[in-house]
Design a protein around this motif. Structure first.
Motif, PDB file in Angstrom:
ATOM      1  N   ARG A 134      28.795  28.985  76.888  1.00 18.76           N
ATOM      2  CA  ARG A 134      28.856  30.402  76.564  1.00 18.76           C
ATOM      3  C   ARG A 134      27.989  31.178  77.557  1.00 18.76           C
ATOM      4  O   ARG A 134      26.791  30.913  77.686  1.00 18.76           O
ATOM      5  CB  ARG A 134      28.356  30.648  75.133  1.00 18.76           C
ATOM      6  CG  ARG A 134      29.271  30.051  74.063  1.00 18.76           C
ATOM      7  CD  ARG A 134      30.556  30.855  73.977  1.00 18.76           C
ATOM      8  NE  ARG A 134      31.416  30.421  72.889  1.00 18.76           N
ATOM      9  CZ  ARG A 134      32.508  29.676  73.047  1.00 18.76           C
ATOM     10  NH1 ARG A 134      32.835  29.281  74.272  1.00 18.76           N
ATOM     11  NH2 ARG A 134      33.250  29.338  72.018  1.00 18.76           N
ATOM     12  N   GLY A 192      22.579  34.739  69.340  1.00 18.64           N
ATOM     13  CA  GLY A 192      23.852  35.388  69.067  1.00 18.64           C
ATOM     14  C   GLY A 192      25.021  34.496  69.458  1.00 18.64           C
ATOM     15  O   GLY A 192      26.008  34.376  68.716  1.00 18.64           O
ATOM     16  N   GLU A 201      25.244  31.458  66.998  1.00 19.80           N
ATOM     17  CA  GLU A 201      25.797  31.829  65.695  1.00 19.80           C
ATOM     18  C   GLU A 201      27.296  32.085  65.777  1.00 19.80           C
ATOM     19  O   GLU A 201      28.064  31.652  64.908  1.00 19.80           O
ATOM     20  CB  GLU A 201      25.065  33.062  65.165  1.00 19.80           C
ATOM     21  CG  GLU A 201      23.634  32.777  64.746  1.00 19.80           C
ATOM     22  CD  GLU A 201      22.843  34.038  64.453  1.00 19.80           C
ATOM     23  OE1 GLU A 201      23.468  35.128  64.367  1.00 19.80           O
ATOM     24  OE2 GLU A 201      21.610  33.944  64.307  1.00 19.80           O
ATOM     25  N   GLU A 202      27.722  32.785  66.819  1.00 21.04           N
ATOM     26  CA  GLU A 202      29.146  33.082  66.968  1.00 21.04           C
ATOM     27  C   GLU A 202      29.951  31.801  67.158  1.00 21.04           C
ATOM     28  O   GLU A 202      31.020  31.628  66.554  1.00 21.04           O
ATOM     29  CB  GLU A 202      29.353  34.014  68.163  1.00 21.04           C
ATOM     30  CG  GLU A 202      30.813  34.415  68.371  1.00 21.04           C
ATOM     31  CD  GLU A 202      30.977  35.356  69.552  1.00 21.04           C
ATOM     32  OE1 GLU A 202      32.135  35.684  69.871  1.00 21.04           O
ATOM     33  OE2 GLU A 202      29.958  35.768  70.141  1.00 21.04           O
ATOM     34  N   THR A 203      29.442  30.887  67.980  1.00 18.85           N
ATOM     35  CA  THR A 203      30.150  29.638  68.230  1.00 18.85           C
ATOM     36  C   THR A 203      30.205  28.779  66.973  1.00 18.85           C
ATOM     37  O   THR A 203      31.238  28.174  66.676  1.00 18.85           O
ATOM     38  CB  THR A 203      29.472  28.858  69.363  1.00 18.85           C
ATOM     39  OG1 THR A 203      29.376  29.688  70.522  1.00 18.85           O
ATOM     40  CG2 THR A 203      30.258  27.603  69.700  1.00 18.85           C
ATOM     41  N   ARG A 259      30.282  29.775  63.927  1.00 19.85           N
ATOM     42  CA  ARG A 259      31.317  30.340  63.042  1.00 19.85           C
ATOM     43  C   ARG A 259      32.713  29.977  63.537  1.00 19.85           C
ATOM     44  O   ARG A 259      33.599  29.624  62.740  1.00 19.85           O
ATOM     45  CB  ARG A 259      31.165  31.859  62.969  1.00 19.85           C
ATOM     46  CG  ARG A 259      30.013  32.345  62.123  1.00 19.85           C
ATOM     47  CD  ARG A 259      30.155  33.828  61.821  1.00 19.85           C
ATOM     48  NE  ARG A 259      30.207  34.633  63.027  1.00 19.85           N
ATOM     49  CZ  ARG A 259      29.143  35.160  63.606  1.00 19.85           C
ATOM     50  NH1 ARG A 259      27.932  34.959  63.090  1.00 19.85           N
ATOM     51  NH2 ARG A 259      29.263  35.895  64.708  1.00 19.85           N
ATOM     52  N   GLU A 260      32.913  30.058  64.837  1.00 17.47           N
ATOM     53  CA  GLU A 260      34.234  29.800  65.399  1.00 17.47           C
ATOM     54  C   GLU A 260      34.712  28.377  65.122  1.00 17.47           C
ATOM     55  O   GLU A 260      35.880  28.162  64.802  1.00 17.47           O
ATOM     56  CB  GLU A 260      34.222  30.046  66.910  1.00 17.47           C
ATOM     57  CG  GLU A 260      34.136  31.515  67.305  1.00 17.47           C
ATOM     58  CD  GLU A 260      34.040  31.679  68.805  1.00 17.47           C
ATOM     59  OE1 GLU A 260      34.028  30.650  69.519  1.00 17.47           O
ATOM     60  OE2 GLU A 260      33.965  32.827  69.274  1.00 17.47           O
TER      61      GLU A 260
END
Length: 368
Positions: free
Chosen positions: A108, A129, A132-134, A136-137
């Motif tokens: 990322r 950030g 956390e986004e990864t 969730r994905e």
């Protein structure tokens, strides 16, 4: 190098590798010995890996549990773009992680947003950030981080140097939300030993030797001085203090969260009630109720309001300035808090949602 090549010959397990496996297994509730427990849909965990010795050692240890089939292990490599060649370092790290058998391995790339904070804080915000986004994905149950006992000791000293409160002096927690730090009882030199034992090739970040960073000066100058003057156990003592203070901080945070929900009234940017879809732009806190709280809780309640409005954790200095508004002497504000949030004392002849004109309130507002 294949994952099988990373396995130690039977009966010749490196003791430091075994110690690290036990730490990870204890935190994840997994065994390191005995027959594998067949899991039909094993949960996925992610390792945040920079390619440095600490996080690479953690990834390799976690790969052991992936081979046992009781958990799936992937990794996230965050490229902060802070140095020339960072993209190549990230891709080389990803290749090494895939060689360990981790899947998925995702790189990322992030852009840093300073927002009045330094480069280290900006990088940390961007990194978390992306993690956390990864998570969730891909539906990860946990994200594991490779912070060590040495990192913990440095964090405590940094908190002391900055005059921070209990939460800062508590350092990093072993378990906080979906984040796990199984190596907080492991020394940095032990992660280097793990990399050596497993024939890993860690990347050594040159910024970790740059004296422009306060943490580097603490690591290379302050801690060695304290060891010379106070004895070799100072890092362990600092980490132990962080653990004790962590329990205290958790208890105070729980009390503050309860009081916050009793006091908070939420409003939209235009001063009306915040709708069901959110549009949270202002928070009202009753002054009398705030004054009635113990100082430790009052500061935490103010911080919770700032964070809920989208700000970052304010410094003690900024929180103290906001707290002084309750004295109703001098300026009514606004006091600027970190993260584009300001606080001011609302005149008694102004009313918020469902509040009488004589209602004294402290208002925190998200700046647009």
């Amino acid at each position: 190098m294949t994952p099988q090549e990373h396995q130690q010959p039977r009966g010749r397990l490196d003791p430091t590798v075994g110690k690290a496996r036990a730490m990870v297994g204890a935190l994840l509730g997994l065994k390191t010995t005995g027959k594998n427990r067949v899991v039909e849909n094993p949960p996925l965990i992610l390792v945040g890996c920079s390619g440095g010795p600490d996080s690479l050692a953690l990834a390799a240890v976690c790969a052991f549990f992936a081979r046992r089939g009781e958990v799936r292990v992937g990794a996230v490599v965050v490229d902060h773009q802070m140095q020339d060649g960072s993209a190549e370092v990230a891709q080389a790290t990803a290749t090494q992680l895939r060689g360990l058998g981790l899947e998925p391995v995702l790189v990322r790339t992030v852009d840093l947003k300073h927002d009045g904070v330094g480069p280290e804080a900006a990088a940390r915000a961007a990194r978390f950030g992306a993690l956390e986004e990864t998570a969730r994905e891909v539906g990860a149950a946990h994200v594991l981080l490779g912070h060590t006992l040495d990192d913990q000791a440095e964090s405590v000293l940094l908190g002391l140097a900055r005059g921070s409160g209990t939460r800062s002096l508590a350092g990093m927690r072993e378990r906080r939300g979906s984040y796990l730090r199984p190596f907080l009882g492991l020394r940095r030199e032990e992660t280097l030993a793990i990399c050596d034992a497993l024939d890993l090739e860690p990347w050594h970040d040159p910024s970790n030797q740059d004296p422009a960073y306060l943490r580097v000066r603490v690591r290379n100058n302050v801690l060695p001085f304290l060891i010379d003057e106070l004895g070799p156990g100072i890092a362990e003592s600092l980490a132990r203090s962080a653990s004790i203070l962590g329990h205290d901080a958790d208890f105070l945070d729980e009390l503050a969260a309860t009081e916050y929900e009793k006091l908070v009234e939420r409003g939209a940017s235009n001063g009306e009630n915040a709708g069901e879809k959110g549009d949270l732009g202002q928070i009202w806190l009753a002054e009398d109720a705030l004054r009635g709280l113990a100082p430790a809780l009052r500061m935490r309640v103010l911080a919770l309001a700032a964070v809920e409005l989208g700000g970052v954790q304010p410094s003690l200095e900024r929180l103290g300035a906001a707290e002084k508004l309750l004295e109703r002497e001098g300026s009514a504000g606004p006091v600027q808090l970190a993260g584009k949030v300001s606080a001011y004392r609302q005149p008694r002849n102004q009313a918020g949602p469902h509040q009488g004109a004589s209602y004294g309130k402290l208002v925190l507002r998200r700046n647009t």
